[in-house]
Design an enzyme around this catalytic site. Sequence first.
Site, PDB file in Angstrom:
ATOM      1  N   MET A  58       0.844  -1.205   0.000  1.00 57.52           N
ATOM      2  CA  MET A  58       0.000   0.000   0.000  1.00 57.52           C
ATOM      3  C   MET A  58       0.876   1.250   0.000  1.00 57.52           C
ATOM      4  O   MET A  58       0.953   2.001   0.972  1.00 57.52           O
ATOM      5  CB  MET A  58      -0.925  -0.042   1.235  1.00 57.52           C
ATOM      6  CG  MET A  58      -1.955   1.064   1.304  1.00 57.52           C
ATOM      7  SD  MET A  58      -2.963   1.259  -0.159  1.00 57.52           S
ATOM      8  CE  MET A  58      -3.848  -0.293  -0.168  1.00 57.52           C
ATOM      9  N   GLY A  59       1.550   1.479  -1.119  1.00 59.51           N
ATOM     10  CA  GLY A  59       2.388   2.664  -1.263  1.00 59.51           C
ATOM     11  C   GLY A  59       1.671   3.703  -2.096  1.00 59.51           C
ATOM     12  O   GLY A  59       0.443   3.774  -2.121  1.00 59.51           O
ATOM     13  N   ARG A  60       2.462   4.518  -2.798  1.00 60.39           N
ATOM     14  CA  ARG A  60       1.886   5.614  -3.588  1.00 60.39           C
ATOM     15  C   ARG A  60       0.914   5.088  -4.637  1.00 60.39           C
ATOM     16  O   ARG A  60      -0.200   5.598  -4.779  1.00 60.39           O
ATOM     17  CB  ARG A  60       3.023   6.394  -4.276  1.00 60.39           C
ATOM     18  CG  ARG A  60       3.888   7.197  -3.310  1.00 60.39           C
ATOM     19  CD  ARG A  60       5.136   7.696  -4.001  1.00 60.39           C
ATOM     20  NE  ARG A  60       6.013   6.599  -4.349  1.00 60.39           N
ATOM     21  CZ  ARG A  60       7.287   6.490  -3.984  1.00 60.39           C
ATOM     22  NH1 ARG A  60       7.850   7.455  -3.286  1.00 60.39           N
ATOM     23  NH2 ARG A  60       8.009   5.451  -4.342  1.00 60.39           N
ATOM     24  N   ILE A  61       1.330   4.068  -5.381  1.00 63.69           N
ATOM     25  CA  ILE A  61       0.455   3.564  -6.457  1.00 63.69           C
ATOM     26  C   ILE A  61      -0.697   2.750  -5.862  1.00 63.69           C
ATOM     27  O   ILE A  61      -1.841   2.854  -6.319  1.00 63.69           O
ATOM     28  CB  ILE A  61       1.268   2.737  -7.480  1.00 63.69           C
ATOM     29  CG1 ILE A  61       2.379   3.614  -8.075  1.00 63.69           C
ATOM     30  CG2 ILE A  61       0.358   2.213  -8.591  1.00 63.69           C
ATOM     31  CD1 ILE A  61       3.399   2.859  -8.917  1.00 63.69           C
ATOM     32  N   THR A  80       1.258  -5.558 -11.240  1.00 68.91           N
ATOM     33  CA  THR A  80       1.848  -4.430 -11.977  1.00 68.91           C
ATOM     34  C   THR A  80       3.087  -3.924 -11.237  1.00 68.91           C
ATOM     35  O   THR A  80       3.484  -2.776 -11.405  1.00 68.91           O
ATOM     36  CB  THR A  80       0.824  -3.280 -12.163  1.00 68.91           C
ATOM     37  OG1 THR A  80       0.129  -3.062 -10.935  1.00 68.91           O
ATOM     38  CG2 THR A  80      -0.169  -3.582 -13.258  1.00 68.91           C
ATOM     39  N   SER A  81       3.687  -4.797 -10.411  1.00 63.41           N
ATOM     40  CA  SER A  81       4.876  -4.358  -9.659  1.00 63.41           C
ATOM     41  C   SER A  81       6.143  -4.727 -10.431  1.00 63.41           C
ATOM     42  O   SER A  81       6.601  -3.970 -11.286  1.00 63.41           O
ATOM     43  CB  SER A  81       4.868  -4.963  -8.257  1.00 63.41           C
ATOM     44  OG  SER A  81       4.924  -6.368  -8.290  1.00 63.41           O
ATOM     45  N   ARG A  82       6.682  -5.891 -10.149  1.00 60.62           N
ATOM     46  CA  ARG A  82       7.801  -6.440 -10.911  1.00 60.62           C
ATOM     47  C   ARG A  82       7.547  -7.942 -11.060  1.00 60.62           C
ATOM     48  O   ARG A  82       7.040  -8.587 -10.125  1.00 60.62           O
ATOM     49  CB  ARG A  82       9.135  -6.233 -10.191  1.00 60.62           C
ATOM     50  CG  ARG A  82       9.696  -4.825 -10.277  1.00 60.62           C
ATOM     51  CD  ARG A  82      10.178  -4.459 -11.672  1.00 60.62           C
ATOM     52  NE  ARG A  82      10.777  -3.134 -11.725  1.00 60.62           N
ATOM     53  CZ  ARG A  82      10.126  -2.014 -12.013  1.00 60.62           C
ATOM     54  NH1 ARG A  82       8.836  -2.043 -12.286  1.00 60.62           N
ATOM     55  NH2 ARG A  82      10.766  -0.858 -12.064  1.00 60.62           N
ATOM     56  N   GLU A 112      11.854 -10.170 -19.039  1.00 61.02           N
ATOM     57  CA  GLU A 112      11.208  -9.244 -19.980  1.00 61.02           C
ATOM     58  C   GLU A 112      12.157  -8.940 -21.125  1.00 61.02           C
ATOM     59  O   GLU A 112      13.341  -8.706 -20.869  1.00 61.02           O
ATOM     60  CB  GLU A 112      10.811  -7.948 -19.263  1.00 61.02           C
ATOM     61  CG  GLU A 112       9.754  -8.197 -18.198  1.00 61.02           C
ATOM     62  CD  GLU A 112       9.241  -6.917 -17.525  1.00 61.02           C
ATOM     63  OE1 GLU A 112       9.645  -5.821 -17.935  1.00 61.02           O
ATOM     64  OE2 GLU A 112       8.441  -7.045 -16.594  1.00 61.02           O
ATOM     65  N   HIS A 136       4.683  -4.359 -19.932  1.00 62.58           N
ATOM     66  CA  HIS A 136       5.222  -3.412 -18.952  1.00 62.58           C
ATOM     67  C   HIS A 136       4.907  -1.960 -19.353  1.00 62.58           C
ATOM     68  O   HIS A 136       5.814  -1.158 -19.579  1.00 62.58           O
ATOM     69  CB  HIS A 136       6.738  -3.612 -18.774  1.00 62.58           C
ATOM     70  CG  HIS A 136       7.251  -3.098 -17.468  1.00 62.58           C
ATOM     71  ND1 HIS A 136       8.297  -3.675 -16.791  1.00 62.58           N
ATOM     72  CD2 HIS A 136       6.852  -2.035 -16.696  1.00 62.58           C
ATOM     73  CE1 HIS A 136       8.532  -3.000 -15.674  1.00 62.58           C
ATOM     74  NE2 HIS A 136       7.667  -2.001 -15.599  1.00 62.58           N
TER      75      HIS A 136
HETATM   76  P1  NAP Z   1       6.105   2.806  -2.830  1.00 62.93           P
HETATM   77  O1  NAP Z   1       5.350   4.066  -2.650  1.00 62.93           O
HETATM   78  O2  NAP Z   1       7.459   2.688  -2.263  1.00 62.93           O
HETATM   79  O3  NAP Z   1       5.171   1.620  -2.319  1.00 62.93           O
HETATM   80  C1  NAP Z   1       5.609   0.326  -2.141  1.00 62.93           C
HETATM   81  C2  NAP Z   1       4.891  -0.259  -0.954  1.00 62.93           C
HETATM   82  O4  NAP Z   1       5.287  -1.638  -0.829  1.00 62.93           O
HETATM   83  C3  NAP Z   1       5.263   0.440   0.370  1.00 62.93           C
HETATM   84  O5  NAP Z   1       4.075   0.788   1.030  1.00 62.93           O
HETATM   85  C4  NAP Z   1       6.065  -0.621   1.106  1.00 62.93           C
HETATM   86  O6  NAP Z   1       5.869  -0.625   2.484  1.00 62.93           O
HETATM   87  C5  NAP Z   1       5.496  -1.892   0.539  1.00 62.93           C
HETATM   88  N1  NAP Z   1       6.434  -3.013   0.738  1.00 62.93           N
HETATM   89  C6  NAP Z   1       7.764  -3.037   0.541  1.00 62.93           C
HETATM   90  N2  NAP Z   1       8.265  -4.241   0.862  1.00 62.93           N
HETATM   91  C7  NAP Z   1       7.211  -4.976   1.282  1.00 62.93           C
HETATM   92  C8  NAP Z   1       7.084  -6.306   1.760  1.00 62.93           C
HETATM   93  N3  NAP Z   1       8.148  -7.098   1.882  1.00 62.93           N
HETATM   94  N4  NAP Z   1       5.859  -6.741   2.113  1.00 62.93           N
HETATM   95  C9  NAP Z   1       4.788  -5.917   2.027  1.00 62.93           C
HETATM   96  N5  NAP Z   1       4.849  -4.659   1.573  1.00 62.93           N
HETATM   97  C10 NAP Z   1       6.043  -4.187   1.204  1.00 62.93           C
HETATM   98  O7  NAP Z   1       6.270   2.473  -4.376  1.00 62.93           O
HETATM   99  P2  NAP Z   1       5.307   2.854  -5.585  1.00 62.93           P
HETATM  100  O8  NAP Z   1       5.734   4.147  -6.152  1.00 62.93           O
HETATM  101  O9  NAP Z   1       3.895   2.662  -5.163  1.00 62.93           O
HETATM  102  O10 NAP Z   1       5.747   1.711  -6.634  1.00 62.93           O
HETATM  103  C11 NAP Z   1       5.641   0.353  -6.309  1.00 62.93           C
HETATM  104  C12 NAP Z   1       6.328  -0.493  -7.338  1.00 62.93           C
HETATM  105  O11 NAP Z   1       5.544  -0.574  -8.496  1.00 62.93           O
HETATM  106  C13 NAP Z   1       7.672   0.033  -7.842  1.00 62.93           C
HETATM  107  O12 NAP Z   1       8.734  -0.305  -6.980  1.00 62.93           O
HETATM  108  C14 NAP Z   1       7.813  -0.628  -9.185  1.00 62.93           C
HETATM  109  O13 NAP Z   1       8.500  -1.850  -9.063  1.00 62.93           O
HETATM  110  C15 NAP Z   1       6.376  -0.888  -9.598  1.00 62.93           C
HETATM  111  N6  NAP Z   1       5.942  -0.069 -10.740  1.00 62.93           N
HETATM  112  C16 NAP Z   1       5.596  -0.679 -11.893  1.00 62.93           C
HETATM  113  C17 NAP Z   1       5.151   0.058 -12.958  1.00 62.93           C
HETATM  114  C18 NAP Z   1       4.729  -0.596 -14.233  1.00 62.93           C
HETATM  115  O14 NAP Z   1       4.937  -0.023 -15.295  1.00 62.93           O
HETATM  116  N7  NAP Z   1       4.123  -1.760 -14.178  1.00 62.93           N
HETATM  117  C19 NAP Z   1       5.095   1.453 -12.868  1.00 62.93           C
HETATM  118  C20 NAP Z   1       5.473   2.048 -11.678  1.00 62.93           C
HETATM  119  C21 NAP Z   1       5.895   1.279 -10.620  1.00 62.93           C
HETATM  120  P3  NAP Z   1       6.550   0.387   3.530  1.00 62.93           P
HETATM  121  O15 NAP Z   1       5.512   1.435   3.741  1.00 62.93           O
HETATM  122  O16 NAP Z   1       6.799  -0.448   4.705  1.00 62.93           O
HETATM  123  O17 NAP Z   1       7.810   0.897   2.877  1.00 62.93           O
HETATM  124  C1  GLV Z   2       8.216   1.235 -13.982  1.00 64.83           C
HETATM  125  O1  GLV Z   2       8.073   0.053 -13.956  1.00 64.83           O
HETATM  126  C2  GLV Z   2       8.785   1.984 -12.917  1.00 64.83           C
HETATM  127  O2  GLV Z   2       9.281   1.399 -11.946  1.00 64.83           O
HETATM  128  O3  GLV Z   2       8.771   3.224 -13.030  1.00 64.83           O
END
Ligand code: NAP
Ligand code: GLV
Length: 320
Positions: free
Chosen positions: A155-158, A236-238, A267, A286
């Site tokens: 539950m982060g930004r996205i 949609t993470s990794r 990928e 992706h």
């Molecule tokens: P973020 O704000 O850092 O959110 C990630 C969340 O995951 C945080 O709340 C974090 O918890 C939680 N987390 C980390 N490790 C964990 C674990 N072991 N168990 C449970 N929760 C855990 O990141 P974001 O900006 O939302 O982005 C998330 C991910 O989406 C990126 O890292 C990237 O890999 C992926 N992404 C993919 C695309 C795409 O094109 N498909 C685009 C953008 C991003 P804490 O609050 O404890 O830190």
């Molecule tokens: C895309 O997957 C990103 O992490 O920005």
Amino acid sequence: MKPRVFVTRALPEEAMNILQEHLQCRIWEEADIPVPRDVLLKEAKAADGLYTLLTEKVDEELLSLSPRLKVIANMAVGYDNIDIAAARKRGIVVTNTPGVLNETTADLTFALMMATARRLVEAAEFVKQGNWKTWSPMQLTGPDIYGATLGVIGMGRIGEAVVRRAKGFDMNIMYYNRNRKPEAEQELGIVYASMDELLQQSDFVVVLTPLTPETRHLIGARELSMMKPSAVLINTSRGPVVDEQALYDALRQKTIWAAGLDVFEQEPIGPDHPLLQLENLVALPHIGSASIATRRKMAVMAAENLVSALTGKEPPNRVV
Ligand code: NAP
Ligand code: GLV
């Protein structure tokens, strides 16, 4: 003399302008072919900074061969392609592009959830192949999204941006996160659950953690076996956060209903990959952040990070 950087892909003009104003740029010009490893190593060796995409592996080998390197600016929010510990050890700054892609990636996550549940890809193909002979009561039916239970893992930004969309669909929302988030619970009306509870109760499970050693294969055979046979998994993470072999088995044996993946363990995924032979799998290349405006913002943000760090300023989006 301007600091020298290597830019690993052709970028939108506005990002290139920022880089070229302040830095001496060498650029891998191919739009859709990643820079070959030997070229990357050679260029990094002579560079003060690198502008990278998630396709470039920045590891111990590269860093140990790059004595001048001071900054790596990744054009992505995720930075699992970079060995952060090795960069930190050498005092190399690493930056990413958080925030600007939240809404766009949440849109895509929700679109993938809807496409998977309502079988949009299969249905469009059904029409194009000339298989549509009549309207039929149960033809191409799938689960409802409105009113269903959504479980967000990470539950982060996205994740939060996905929740805001889900509220418009009257979904019941639970989440699992490394740290509990009481403020988000209050603000968004979401309920914290253990991973196991979330997997057992959700109709839709959306994975949005970063890829770290702790999250590699976070969703494996055990976790998939806890999901309802009617449930849909969205990643949609990794890619490596989900064990693809276990997912293949679950989808084939229909112990879960369907999955939608924007990301894969390898990928690009090869067209002959067994997962792609399954009807209950929707696969995207992706494209989470791939709106025109958002990709431009990400490109500019990474350029500004690189310029700041190489001109003696604190880069706005520093990871280490
Ligand atoms: P973020 O704000 O850092 O959110 C990630 C969340 O995951 C945080 O709340 C974090 O918890 C939680 N987390 C980390 N490790 C964990 C674990 N072991 N168990 C449970 N929760 C855990 O990141 P974001 O900006 O939302 O982005 C998330 C991910 O989406 C990126 O890292 C990237 O890999 C992926 N992404 C993919 C695309 C795409 O094109 N498909 C685009 C953008 C991003 P804490 O609050 O404890 O830190
Ligand atoms: C895309 O997957 C990103 O992490 O920005």
